[in-house]
Write a protein that holds these residues in place. Structure first.
Motif, PDB file in Angstrom:
ATOM      1  N   UNK A 156     -64.425  46.296  -1.248  1.00 37.20           N
ATOM      2  CA  UNK A 156     -64.140  46.428   0.245  1.00 37.20           C
ATOM      3  C   UNK A 156     -63.973  44.730   0.829  1.00 37.20           C
ATOM      4  N   UNK A 157     -64.925  43.912   0.540  1.00 36.29           N
ATOM      5  CA  UNK A 157     -65.006  42.606   0.846  1.00 36.29           C
ATOM      6  C   UNK A 157     -63.908  41.947   0.355  1.00 36.29           C
ATOM      7  N   UNK A 158     -63.428  42.085  -0.798  1.00 40.24           N
ATOM      8  CA  UNK A 158     -62.206  41.535  -1.602  1.00 40.24           C
ATOM      9  C   UNK A 158     -60.956  42.063  -0.972  1.00 40.24           C
ATOM     10  N   UNK A 159     -60.825  43.055  -0.560  1.00 36.85           N
ATOM     11  CA  UNK A 159     -59.704  43.772   0.223  1.00 36.85           C
ATOM     12  C   UNK A 159     -59.583  43.066   1.443  1.00 36.85           C
ATOM     13  N   UNK A 160     -60.518  43.044   2.099  1.00 37.07           N
ATOM     14  CA  UNK A 160     -60.493  42.601   3.508  1.00 37.07           C
ATOM     15  C   UNK A 160     -59.923  41.246   3.403  1.00 37.07           C
ATOM     16  N   UNK A 161     -60.551  40.479   2.528  1.00 31.52           N
ATOM     17  CA  UNK A 161     -60.224  38.922   2.503  1.00 31.52           C
ATOM     18  C   UNK A 161     -58.838  38.762   1.934  1.00 31.52           C
ATOM     19  N   UNK A 162     -58.225  39.968   1.405  1.00 31.04           N
ATOM     20  CA  UNK A 162     -56.985  40.118   1.019  1.00 31.04           C
ATOM     21  C   UNK A 162     -55.876  40.433   1.997  1.00 31.04           C
ATOM     22  N   UNK A 163     -56.279  40.889   3.078  1.00 29.39           N
ATOM     23  CA  UNK A 163     -55.545  41.099   4.296  1.00 29.39           C
ATOM     24  C   UNK A 163     -55.506  42.664   4.776  1.00 29.39           C
TER      25      UNK A 163
ATOM     26  N   UNK B  48     -71.276  56.365   2.898  1.00 29.89           N
ATOM     27  CA  UNK B  48     -72.089  55.023   2.600  1.00 29.89           C
ATOM     28  C   UNK B  48     -70.924  54.046   2.418  1.00 29.89           C
ATOM     29  N   UNK B  49     -69.543  54.511   2.084  1.00 26.15           N
ATOM     30  CA  UNK B  49     -68.477  53.600   1.697  1.00 26.15           C
ATOM     31  C   UNK B  49     -67.992  53.292   3.237  1.00 26.15           C
ATOM     32  N   UNK B  50     -67.954  54.157   3.769  1.00 26.79           N
ATOM     33  CA  UNK B  50     -67.380  54.032   5.526  1.00 26.79           C
ATOM     34  C   UNK B  50     -68.340  53.113   6.129  1.00 26.79           C
ATOM     35  N   UNK B  51     -69.323  53.332   5.850  1.00 25.37           N
ATOM     36  CA  UNK B  51     -70.605  52.485   6.708  1.00 25.37           C
ATOM     37  C   UNK B  51     -70.541  51.011   6.112  1.00 25.37           C
ATOM     38  N   UNK B  52     -70.143  50.750   4.745  1.00 23.49           N
ATOM     39  CA  UNK B  52     -70.003  49.368   4.098  1.00 23.49           C
ATOM     40  C   UNK B  52     -68.712  48.929   4.862  1.00 23.49           C
ATOM     41  N   UNK B  53     -67.721  49.716   5.013  1.00 23.66           N
ATOM     42  CA  UNK B  53     -66.406  49.180   5.444  1.00 23.66           C
ATOM     43  C   UNK B  53     -66.702  48.599   6.956  1.00 23.66           C
ATOM     44  N   UNK B  54     -67.371  49.652   7.789  1.00 29.28           N
ATOM     45  CA  UNK B  54     -67.659  48.971   9.163  1.00 29.28           C
ATOM     46  C   UNK B  54     -68.547  47.861   9.253  1.00 29.28           C
ATOM     47  N   UNK B  55     -69.728  47.679   8.335  1.00 29.54           N
ATOM     48  CA  UNK B  55     -70.496  46.510   8.552  1.00 29.54           C
ATOM     49  C   UNK B  55     -69.608  45.182   8.145  1.00 29.54           C
ATOM     50  N   UNK B  56     -68.455  45.574   7.362  1.00 25.56           N
ATOM     51  CA  UNK B  56     -67.579  44.158   7.000  1.00 25.56           C
ATOM     52  C   UNK B  56     -66.614  44.011   8.095  1.00 25.56           C
ATOM     53  N   UNK B  57     -66.761  44.632   9.276  1.00 21.58           N
ATOM     54  CA  UNK B  57     -65.560  44.545  10.318  1.00 21.58           C
ATOM     55  C   UNK B  57     -64.401  45.363  10.068  1.00 21.58           C
ATOM     56  N   UNK B  58     -64.163  46.305   9.154  1.00 24.26           N
ATOM     57  CA  UNK B  58     -63.215  47.113   9.025  1.00 24.26           C
ATOM     58  C   UNK B  58     -62.947  48.249   9.848  1.00 24.26           C
TER      59      UNK B  58
END
Length: 216
Positions: free
Chosen positions: A162-169, A201-211
């Motif tokens: 998720x972090x890598x995808x966020x940084x990719x746009x 869990x995946x959704x929570x991780x995404x939200x914690x990364x600002x997605x």
């Protein structure tokens, strides 16, 4: 005994406290629809004054139909190697976004299947290229089960993916794959899709990364 009236009245007193799960279930099951709609409208007006109600134009894009999860209700997926399977190119996906831009669209919801033949670089290259070609379009991509599949193929944790995808746009995640977040039901219709806890869990991780996330 239902307390739906008291719950609705509490939402009109200016405090607008967050509903508990039990309160939400109560008004969903027992409150008359017209009264529920009225309170919802008043809540909206308290946060966004005026009579303007806005919406956005988006588009669903299925980048691949290859999937190994084989949900019982799904007629969309094709197994790897099937003669009707496909994975779209960047240019094909981009053309669909161009069509969206022509009608004033602002977001895509891009999902497919759990395709084990796609390396993580395929996804990051896609996100980076789409971000470059379409900078005004929000890219909401890949449901939690797809993130889990990409994690398994790449060897990275779901959070790192998720972090890598966020940084990719990537802007956020669509909510596909929720179906029923009750494992006894989920195991009957999607036995290979994993547990409700994994989805959350995946959704929570995404939200914690600002997605941005949703649920369908």
């Amino acid at each position: 005994m239902s307390n739906w009236r008291e719950i609705l009245e509490s939402q009109l007193d200016g405090g607008c406290s967050e509903l508990s799960v039990d309160e939400a279930a109560d008004i969903y099951s027992n409150a008359p629809l017209d009264e529920l709609m009225f309170v919802a409208s008043q809540r909206r007006k308290s946060q966004i004054p005026g009579k303007a109600v806005t919406y956005l134009i988006d588009r669903n894009i299925n980048y691949t139909n290859v999937c190994t999860i084989n949900c019982h209700f799904c007629s969309f997926y094709r197994t790897p190697g099937h003669n009707e399977s496909y994975t779209q190119t960047v240019d094909q996906i981009s053309e669909r976004i161009v069509e969206l831009e022509r009608i004033g669209g602002s977001r895509i919801l891009m999902q497919g299947g759990v395709n084990p033949s796609l390396p993580i670089e395929w996804y990051t290259d896609l996100l980076q290229e789409l971000s470059k070609r379409h900078p005004t379009i929000s890219l909401d991509c890949f449901s939690p089960i797809e993130i889990e599949g990409i994690s398994e193929v790449s060897g990275l944790s779901t959070r790192d993916v998720l972090s890598l995808f966020r940084d990719s746009g990537m802007h956020g995640l669509p909510g596909g794959g929720a179906e029923m977040l009750v494992d006894t039901v989920r195991s009957g219709i999607s036995p290979r899709k994993g547990s409700s806890d994994n989805w959350l869990r995946v959704m929570s991780e995404a939200q914690s990364l600002g997605l941005i996330t949703s649920a369908t």
